[in-house]
Enzyme design. Structure first.
Site, PDB file in Angstrom:
ATOM      1  CG  HIS A 101      -2.341  -0.866   0.810  1.00 43.81           C
ATOM      2  ND1 HIS A 101      -3.407  -0.439   0.252  1.00 43.81           N
ATOM      3  CD2 HIS A 101      -2.338  -2.114   1.118  1.00 43.81           C
ATOM      4  CE1 HIS A 101      -4.155  -1.738  -0.117  1.00 43.81           C
ATOM      5  NE2 HIS A 101      -3.846  -2.236   1.049  1.00 43.81           N
ATOM      6  NE  ARG A 103      -9.545  -4.379   6.964  1.00 44.92           N
ATOM      7  CZ  ARG A 103      -9.151  -5.838   6.941  1.00 44.92           C
ATOM      8  NH1 ARG A 103     -10.742  -6.049   7.111  1.00 44.92           N
ATOM      9  NH2 ARG A 103      -8.221  -6.060   6.776  1.00 44.92           N
ATOM     10  CG  HIS A 119     -10.642  -3.264   3.326  1.00 42.11           C
ATOM     11  ND1 HIS A 119      -9.981  -2.697   3.395  1.00 42.11           N
ATOM     12  CD2 HIS A 119     -11.736  -2.764   3.384  1.00 42.11           C
ATOM     13  CE1 HIS A 119     -10.011  -2.103   4.033  1.00 42.11           C
ATOM     14  NE2 HIS A 119     -11.228  -2.085   4.673  1.00 42.11           N
ATOM     15  CG  HIS A 160      -6.895   0.729   2.089  1.00 40.90           C
ATOM     16  ND1 HIS A 160      -5.477   0.245   3.167  1.00 40.90           N
ATOM     17  CD2 HIS A 160      -7.387  -0.193   1.769  1.00 40.90           C
ATOM     18  CE1 HIS A 160      -5.702  -0.970   2.536  1.00 40.90           C
ATOM     19  NE2 HIS A 160      -6.731  -1.079   2.236  1.00 40.90           N
ATOM     20  CG  ASP A 190      -3.167  -9.528   1.480  1.00 35.86           C
ATOM     21  OD1 ASP A 190      -3.727  -8.566   0.040  1.00 35.86           O
ATOM     22  OD2 ASP A 190      -3.805  -9.611   2.667  1.00 35.86           O
TER      23      ASP A 190
HETATM   24 ZN   LIG Z   1      -7.806  -3.358   3.006  1.00 30.71          ZN
END
Ligand SMILES: [Zn+2]
Ligand SMILES: *[C@@H]1O[C@H](CO)[C@@H](O)[C@H](O)[C@H]1NC(C)=O
Ligand SMILES: *[C@@H]1O[C@H](CO)[C@@H](O)[C@H](O)[C@H]1NC(C)=O
Ligand SMILES: *[C@@H]1O[C@H](CO)[C@@H](O)[C@H](O)[C@H]1NC(C)=O
Ligand SMILES: *[C@@H]1O[C@H](CO)[C@@H](O)[C@H](O)[C@H]1NC(C)=O
Ligand SMILES: *[C@@H]1O[C@H](CO)[C@@H](O)[C@H](O)[C@H]1NC(C)=O
Ligand SMILES: *[C@@H]1O[C@H](CO)[C@@H](O)[C@H](O)[C@H]1NC(C)=O
Ligand SMILES: *[C@@H]1O[C@H](CO)[C@@H](O)[C@H](O)[C@H]1NC(C)=O
Ligand SMILES: *[C@@H]1O[C@H](CO)[C@@H](O)[C@H](O)[C@H]1NC(C)=O
Ligand SMILES: *[C@@H]1O[C@H](CO)[C@@H](O)[C@H](O)[C@H]1NC(C)=O
Length: 331
Positions: free
Chosen positions: A23, A65, A77, A133, A170
């Site tokens: 990110h 969140r 997301h 994001h 991720d």
């Molecule tokens: Zn996310």
């Protein structure tokens, strides 16, 4: 409050979509390409003119969140494409976006909200943080896939560490490539990828990354982005199907097959984010009024126009609901 958020962010590092490294790299790439006017516009909304004004807020949505106030944003997301990889990959908005919303409706909602005259300064700030994001999340193929909760329920090992398929996309694979996840690591990755964009391996494809981009039809644009990333689920993420990867070691052979796609997707997200913010900021030439944006009119800011028709929850969406609409299990 601040320390709680920080602690939550720290504890949950790795449960994010693209981890911190991904990110922040997306945000640094965008910072590199936005116009000076856009930078001033964004800095004014975020009340931050530091050298990391976008990178510093790139993972905010992942801590928000987990707060009581931000719980509603958990389904934003991802989009649960209920397709059949590896034989068939596709995204169908009415089928796949949950009735509470998804990453496609969220990008549309926060694109409206960041420009609308009738949102508070805090809500405009949040809208921009969400865009930074979610325009990253939507390029992670497993954020555009329902199968096994976006791969969270496919157990694998990565160089001996027990984890899952979602998590290695991720976090493990990006960190393996770059050797860390600090802000400095993200800045260095962004320098590498912008060089590849400007005069390297990506030079001849960046135009296709922003083809059809239209801030006045954010939902259609975001759906195109989700479809683009979802296609990699069939070609790169699960080319031989779920059973073939289930329970296997994913370093180095699987990593070698996937890392090129991860780099392209991070680069792509950065270029798209810059183009998106440039288009949003372009409408208002007065930096002193930078918050107002091109629409600078009171508009419906509920986002309800972007939601699919309400319907019964599918099996895949019941599974999401059971884990609090999370996009990653905690480790
Ligand atoms: Zn996310
Ligand atoms: C944009 O800002 C940078 C540094 O803040 C400056 O060096 C550059 O000349 C500016 N570009 C334009 C076109 O004004
Ligand atoms: C501005 O952003 C930087 C980088 O994220 C952060 O370190 C700094 O605390 C922020 N400044 C303010 C005033 O919020
Ligand atoms: C894989 O794990 C071993 C044992 O923990 C470690 O020594 C090695 O550095 C790791 N290799 C990579 C490429 O991460
Ligand atoms: C980017 O990093 C890769 C290694 O991951 C390297 O092979 C490549 O030459 C670098 N590109 C540039 C333009 O520095
Ligand atoms: C970009 O150029 C490379 C060779 O340098 C080629 O393999 C690739 O197909 C080209 N991509 C596009 C989209 O033209
Ligand atoms: C994955 O492996 C686990 C444990 O061996 C097994 O229980 C599960 O059914 C497998 N799933 C698939 C889709 O192959
Ligand atoms: C810029 O914002 C100001 C303040 O809201 C507004 O008066 C002006 O019309 C806006 N300009 C454009 C081009 O949207
Ligand atoms: C914003 O303005 C629109 C149009 O006047 C109105 O329908 C909406 O209720 C307002 N929303 C908020 C949160 O002020
Ligand atoms: C739009 O954003 C607001 C503020 O975060 C949120 O309350 C609302 O639920 C969102 N609407 C949709 C459809 O996502």
């Amino acid at each position: 409050m601040y320390t709680t958020l920080l602690a939550a962010a720290f504890a949950l590092r790795g449960a994010n979509a693209w981890g911190t490294l991904g990110h922040e790299t997306v945000a640094f790439i965008a910072q590199h390409y936005v116009s000076n006017h856009t930078a001033a516009w964004a800095q004014s909304i975020l009340s931050n003119d530091s050298a990391s004004y976008l990178a510093g807020v790139a993972t905010w949505a992942d801590s928000y969140r987990y707060t009581a106030e931000g719980k509603f944003s958990a389904p934003f997301h991802y989009i649960d494409a209920e397709d059949s990889p590896p034989t068939s990959c596709n995204v169908d908005f009415e089928r796949d976006c949950g009735s509470e919303g998804c990453v496609v409706s969220a990008i549309a909602n926060y694109t409206t909200r960041v420009q609308a005259a009738n949102v508070s300064a805090e809500q405009r700030d949040y809208a921009l943080r969400f865009l930074v994001h979610f325009i990253g999340d939507i390029t992670q193929p497993l954020h555009d896939e329902a199968l096994e909760v976006g791969g969270n329920d496919i157990d694998v090992t990565f160089n001996g560490t027990a984890t899952n398929l979602h998590h290695i996309w991720d976090t493990n694979m990006p960190e393996e490539l770059r050797g860390g996840y600090s802000l400095k690591d993200a800045a260095a990755w962004a320098v590498n990828l912008t060089a590849e964009i400007d005069s390297g391996v990506y030079q001849n494809q960046t135009a296709s990354w922003v083809a059809g981009l239209d801030v006045n039809d954010a939902k259609a644009t975001a759906l195109r982005w989700a479809t683009d990333a979802n296609a990699f689920v069939c070609s790169v993420v699960l080319p031989d199907g779920e059973a073939a990867i289930n329970g296997t070691e994913t370093y180095p052979a699987y990593y070698d097959s996937a890392i090129g796609t991860i780099e392209v997707q991070i680069a792509k997200a950065g270029v798209r984010l810059a183009a998106w913010l440039d288009a949003l900021a372009a409408g208002n030439k007065t930096v002193a009024h930078a918050y107002a944006g091109r629409r600078s009119l009171p508009v419906d800011v509920s986002g309800r126009e972007f939601l699919p028709e309400p319907r019964e929850l599918s099996v895949a969406k019941l599974k999401r609901a059971a884990i609090g609409w999370g996009c990653g299990h905690q480790h």
